[in-house]
Design an enzyme around this catalytic site. Structure first.
Site, mmCIF file in Angstrom:
data_model
loop_
_atom_site.group_PDB
_atom_site.id
_atom_site.type_symbol
_atom_site.label_atom_id
_atom_site.label_comp_id
_atom_site.label_asym_id
_atom_site.label_seq_id
_atom_site.Cartn_x
_atom_site.Cartn_y
_atom_site.Cartn_z
ATOM 1 N N ASP A 59 36.521 37.324 44.353
ATOM 2 C CA ASP A 59 37.619 36.366 44.532
ATOM 3 C C ASP A 59 38.445 36.247 43.250
ATOM 4 O O ASP A 59 37.930 35.832 42.213
ATOM 5 C CB ASP A 59 37.062 34.968 44.877
ATOM 6 C CG ASP A 59 36.316 34.930 46.205
ATOM 7 O OD1 ASP A 59 36.857 35.420 47.206
ATOM 8 O OD2 ASP A 59 35.193 34.396 46.231
ATOM 9 N N ASP A 76 34.017 41.020 39.757
ATOM 10 C CA ASP A 76 33.992 39.825 40.584
ATOM 11 C C ASP A 76 34.903 40.107 41.799
ATOM 12 O O ASP A 76 35.738 41.029 41.742
ATOM 13 C CB ASP A 76 34.524 38.656 39.740
ATOM 14 C CG ASP A 76 34.671 37.390 40.540
ATOM 15 O OD1 ASP A 76 33.717 37.033 41.259
ATOM 16 O OD2 ASP A 76 35.739 36.751 40.461
#
Ligand code: G6P
Ligand code: MG
Length: 222
Positions: free
Chosen positions: A17, A15
């Protein structure tokens, strides 16, 4: 154990963020400002609910938490306003916004022969990737502009596996969001949570940061 999870796969999916870049705080700041425009305060406990999910879904959660609803067109306008606040904050981003251990972990993974991918719900990922100059570390990059449904739907992870030419069960996902972990598991992938075990209770293994994971991964017997 991290070793057991990683030994049985061929691809690692990250991922963006809150895992690779320290930008989850800017999403939170932008939502806080939008809520203040509407006469509300954000509750710090709401931050976990905003992670991983798409822009409109995050807005709907914040409105539902306050017992309010707006027509869809108004929601789109508010989500766009939040995005303008967020994009303005992104002007501060540079290589210093990479979270400790993240790129070290990805580099080590590549050295050890793993395929690497980035799978983020964000439609602003290109801004962060350009400013931090990390595109070349990933074999595949899938962002929110390439999928119809965001996490916790598995669509983004299934598309990532397809582009990596890897079976979902041969991928391990690294996620800081409960919704992201849900999506990874629905896709048939194992998932390492980056954060607190009590929050990421659905992960197969939880570590506080990729800096800690790199220490385990760097050791042959991790
Ligand atoms: C990431 C973040 C979420 C954000 C989503 C959409 O998954 O964790 O907090 O809502 O991306 O981001 P965007 O930049 O497209 O609004
Ligand atoms: Mg995240």
């Amino acid at each position: 154990m991290l070793k057991n999870l990683l030994d049985s796969v061929e691809a690692l999916v990250f991922d963006l963020d809150g895992v690779i870049a320290d930008t989850a705080k800017f999403h939170y700041e932008a939502w806080k400002r939008l809520l203040e425009d509407l006469g509300f305060q954000i509750d710090p406990n709401e931050s976990e609910q905003l992670k991983g999910v798409g822009r409109i879904q995050a807005l709907e959660t914040l409105l539902t938490n306050r017992g309010i609803d707006f027509p869809y067109s108004k929601k789109v306008e508010l989500a766009e306003r939040k995005n303008a606040y967020y994009v303005k904050l992104l002007s501060l981003v540079d290589e210093g916004f990479l979270l400790p251990g993240g790129m070290e972990f990805v580099s080590l993974a590549k050295e050890r022969g793993y395929k690497t991918a980035l799978a983020t719900a964000s439609k602003n990922a290109h801004i962060i990737l350009n400013k931090t100059r990390i595109c070349s570390y990933f074999d595949v990059i899938v962002d929110g502009t390439m999928v119809k449904r965001t996490k916790p739907d598995p669509e983004i992870f299934l598309l990532t596996a397809k582009r990596l030419k890897a079976k979902p069960e041969k991928c391990v996902v690294f996620e800081d969001a409960y919704a992201g972990i849900e999506g990874a598991k629905k896709a048939g992938m194992k998932c390492v949570g980056i954060g607190k075990p009590e929050v990421l209770s659905n992960a197969d293994f939880v570590v506080d940061s990729l800096a800690s994971a790199v220490k385990m991964f760097g050791n042959e017997h991790y």
